[in-house]
Design an enzyme around this catalytic site. Sequence first.
Site, PDB file in Angstrom:
ATOM      1  N   LYS A  52       0.837  -1.211   0.000  1.00 12.10           N
ATOM      2  CA  LYS A  52       0.000   0.000   0.000  1.00 12.10           C
ATOM      3  C   LYS A  52       0.868   1.256   0.000  1.00 12.10           C
ATOM      4  O   LYS A  52       0.583   2.223  -0.712  1.00 12.10           O
ATOM      5  CB  LYS A  52      -0.951  -0.033   1.202  1.00 12.10           C
ATOM      6  CG  LYS A  52      -2.068  -1.065   1.034  1.00 12.10           C
ATOM      7  CD  LYS A  52      -2.855  -1.330   2.312  1.00 12.10           C
ATOM      8  CE  LYS A  52      -3.790  -2.530   2.097  1.00 12.10           C
ATOM      9  NZ  LYS A  52      -4.562  -2.902   3.292  1.00 12.10           N
ATOM     10  N   GLN A  96      -5.062  -1.849   9.498  1.00  9.53           N
ATOM     11  CA  GLN A  96      -4.868  -3.167   8.888  1.00  9.53           C
ATOM     12  C   GLN A  96      -5.415  -4.267   9.801  1.00  9.53           C
ATOM     13  O   GLN A  96      -5.139  -4.280  10.998  1.00  9.53           O
ATOM     14  CB  GLN A  96      -3.373  -3.386   8.598  1.00  9.53           C
ATOM     15  CG  GLN A  96      -3.059  -4.647   7.835  1.00  9.53           C
ATOM     16  CD  GLN A  96      -3.605  -4.646   6.399  1.00  9.53           C
ATOM     17  OE1 GLN A  96      -3.732  -3.600   5.771  1.00  9.53           O
ATOM     18  NE2 GLN A  96      -3.944  -5.808   5.888  1.00  9.53           N
ATOM     19  N   ASP A 119     -11.271   2.043   3.481  1.00  7.38           N
ATOM     20  CA  ASP A 119     -11.451   0.585   3.378  1.00  7.38           C
ATOM     21  C   ASP A 119     -12.922   0.228   3.166  1.00  7.38           C
ATOM     22  O   ASP A 119     -13.233  -0.914   2.797  1.00  7.38           O
ATOM     23  CB  ASP A 119     -10.979  -0.095   4.672  1.00  7.38           C
ATOM     24  CG  ASP A 119      -9.648  -0.805   4.516  1.00  7.38           C
ATOM     25  OD1 ASP A 119      -9.319  -1.197   3.386  1.00  7.38           O
ATOM     26  OD2 ASP A 119      -8.961  -0.970   5.533  1.00  7.38           O
TER      27      ASP A 119
HETATM   28  N1  GUN Z   1      -6.796  -7.415   5.906  1.00  5.53           N
HETATM   29  C1  GUN Z   1      -7.022  -8.160   4.794  1.00  5.53           C
HETATM   30  N2  GUN Z   1      -7.539  -7.378   3.817  1.00  5.53           N
HETATM   31  C2  GUN Z   1      -7.624  -6.136   4.330  1.00  5.53           C
HETATM   32  C3  GUN Z   1      -8.067  -4.896   3.788  1.00  5.53           C
HETATM   33  O1  GUN Z   1      -8.499  -4.773   2.647  1.00  5.53           O
HETATM   34  N3  GUN Z   1      -7.986  -3.829   4.625  1.00  5.53           N
HETATM   35  C4  GUN Z   1      -7.530  -3.931   5.903  1.00  5.53           C
HETATM   36  N4  GUN Z   1      -7.529  -2.820   6.657  1.00  5.53           N
HETATM   37  N5  GUN Z   1      -7.124  -5.054   6.430  1.00  5.53           N
HETATM   38  C5  GUN Z   1      -7.163  -6.155   5.637  1.00  5.53           C
END
Ligand code: GUN
Length: 292
Positions: A52, A96, A119
């Site tokens: 990211k 996350q 998200d």
């Molecule tokens: N863990 C697995 N996929 C994601 C996601 O798309 N966003 C976040 N914040 N955590 C994750």
Amino acid sequence: MTIIDGKATATAIKQEIAAEVAARVAAGKKRPHLAAVLVGHDGGSETYVAHKVKACEECGFTSTLIRREADVTEAELLEIVAGLNADPEIDGYIVQLPLPRHIDEQAIIRAIDPSKDVDGFHPVNVGRMSLGLPCFLSATPAGIIELLRRYDIPTRGKHCVVLGRSNIVGKPVATLMMQKAEPGNATVTICHSSTPNIKEICLQADIIIAALGQPGFVTADMVKPGAVIIDVGTTRVPDATKKSGFRLSGDVDYANVAPICSAITPVPGGVGPMTICSLMRNTLLAAEKALY
Ligand code: GUN
């Protein structure tokens, strides 16, 4: 048979976003700013967050990484979230997942300002998605829809079988596939761990979206010839031939399913890279105050 190239599609989308950011900056506006909160040292989470941060660089965004050890308290995390909500510099942020077990994940998600929830996990954004209202779409489902759009895969009136009912993928992608929209307008069946006859249901599918986290679950005898296969699985399985000691395995038995389907996403290089693009798109929308 078409191999749906998520990596190339994601590269094209990031270039489109970078061009939009360059135009914004040329017009005297600030760069979109994404923050990520990473707790502990889970290998998968470390990798995702690193990707990211790299995508932010590629798109011309500013990024901030906030790290805490796994023993962080829920109160401390809520304080970080409150700080990000109040910080006018931050356009959007993610926490996350998964979080350590002693932290109530839903309590953290509820504390995120929906207008910064890039998200799309906050109940306000999930509810708005269900109603078909403008919202931050969660990243993996939005990435899948964008792949279907860019590959001109027909979905209207098709039978789409979603394997898995997670809040992050199964439920929202089912919602989007049935939405009165294109791509969308599909007839959707959701299968999960309590569904007794998954094979028979899959055999009726025009489109299978596999998001179970069970390597190789979808085998060739479950797939109707000509079906479209979207593989969301990314399970780390031990592999001594790899430097990292593992490889990513999808939910689909790719070698045997690919020859009979009309289109398929590989793992890696399918849905995964698209997820991060959706997050970048949402962050740009947040910076533009396009939704809230
Ligand atoms: N863990 C697995 N996929 C994601 C996601 O798309 N966003 C976040 N914040 N955590 C994750």
